[in-house]
Design a protein around this motif. Structure first.
Motif, short mmCIF file in Angstrom:
data_model
loop_
_atom_site.label_atom_id
_atom_site.label_comp_id
_atom_site.label_asym_id
_atom_site.label_seq_id
_atom_site.Cartn_x
_atom_site.Cartn_y
_atom_site.Cartn_z
N ILE A 44 -8.90 8.12 -9.70
CA ILE A 44 -9.43 7.19 -8.50
C ILE A 44 -8.04 6.26 -8.26
O ILE A 44 -7.57 6.06 -7.23
N LYS A 45 -7.45 5.66 -9.21
CA LYS A 45 -6.34 4.91 -9.26
C LYS A 45 -5.15 5.65 -8.77
O LYS A 45 -4.42 5.15 -8.09
N PHE A 46 -4.94 6.71 -9.37
CA PHE A 46 -3.86 7.52 -9.17
C PHE A 46 -3.80 8.05 -7.55
O PHE A 46 -2.95 7.70 -7.01
N ILE A 85 -9.48 -2.83 -3.58
CA ILE A 85 -8.88 -1.69 -3.76
C ILE A 85 -9.30 -0.85 -4.74
O ILE A 85 -9.29 -0.98 -5.94
N PRO A 86 -9.75 0.34 -4.37
CA PRO A 86 -10.56 1.23 -5.30
C PRO A 86 -9.50 1.50 -6.53
O PRO A 86 -8.44 1.91 -6.30
N GLY A 87 -9.88 1.44 -7.67
CA GLY A 87 -9.05 1.72 -9.11
C GLY A 87 -8.20 0.60 -9.19
O GLY A 87 -7.72 0.74 -10.50
N HIS A 88 -8.14 -0.28 -8.45
CA HIS A 88 -7.09 -1.35 -8.84
C HIS A 88 -7.76 -2.73 -9.02
O HIS A 88 -8.98 -2.96 -8.55
N GLY A 89 -7.33 -3.79 -9.61
CA GLY A 89 -7.75 -5.09 -9.75
C GLY A 89 -7.40 -5.99 -8.69
O GLY A 89 -7.20 -7.25 -8.59
#
Length: 245
Positions: free
Chosen positions: A37-39, A213-217
């Protein structure tokens, strides 16, 4: 040239995807899912910023204002969430963030070629430092501040980014020496900015700035290195009297 650059970017993403496959294939499915998801989210972010620069740098300037505003709100949110503790540290952090943001904003008004060169060098460093770090990173740089940063990741990302500056050089100057100097500065500022953001989170005992932001902090988790890297270019132009051509 732009078409060729974009094809190379897609090639880098393909290589990155292969790298993440080898990284995640033995991980817990839930952990692997978050990594993918992050990628994927990162892929869309890079494309959004890339095309904002290509279509009209005024669009990129608007995005810089959004990034700065969101980052400031995240800093304030963590300060509030922790009960307004460490006021001296907070004031110092805001001063540093304001200085970097000021430079980042001016960076967004530079020539298209310079913005694109800087953005791509930074993105390549950021991407490959994560990939090489997870594949070969063993010794941690600052485990108490940012546990995932390793010397292997830093070296791997730096080498790929510096090598990439050679073929990105025609974007603005056609001078390898200047390209390497700018790229080295971008890498240093990006890494330091990322480390400073991690220090802020650790100080206020939080894992993430937000879940926007999906997958990010959070926005700062994703754009701290871009803000700091852009500020370095502004320093080169306005304070070091760096000649572009």
């Amino acid at each position: 040239m732009i078409q060729t650059i974009y094809i190379i970017i897609l090639t880098y993403f393909l290589l990155g995807g292969i790298g993440f496959y080898f990284i995640n294939r033995k991980k817990d499915p839930q952990v692997a899912r978050k990594s993918y998801i992050k990628f994927i989210t990162y892929f869309f972010i890079i494309n959004t910023l890339f095309f904002s620069i290509i279509i009209n740098t005024a669009i990129f300037r608007v995005l810089t204002v959004v990034i700065i505003a969101a980052g400031l709100l995240e800093l304030l949110k963590l300060f509030q969430k922790n009960g307004f503790q460490h006021k001296g540290f907070f004031v110092l952090s805001i001063a540093v963030f304001a200085s970097l943001s000021f430079g980042f904003y001016f960076f967004s008004g530079f020539a298209q070629g310079l913005i694109l060169f800087s953005f791509l060098v930074l993105s390549i460093f950021d991407s490959f430092s994560q990939i090489t770090g997870q594949l070969w990173g063993r010794k941690k740089i600052a485990p108490n501040i940012s546990p995932k940063k390793t010397y292997g990741g830093l070296i791997g990302g730096t080498l790929v980014a510096l090598a990439s500056s050679f073929w990105l050089d025609p974007l603005y100057a056609n001078n390898i020496g200047k390209s390497l100097l700018l790229a080295a500065g971008i890498i240093f500022f990006a890494f330091t900015g990322d480390l400073a953001a991690s220090l802020y989170k650790r100080k206020y005992q939080q894992k993430d700035f937000s879940n926007l932001i999906p997958g990010h902090g959070g926005f700062l988790d994703r754009f701290d290195s871009l803000i700091a890297g852009g500020a370095w270019i502004a320093v080169c132009i306005y304070f070091l009297n760096f000649k572009l051509f």
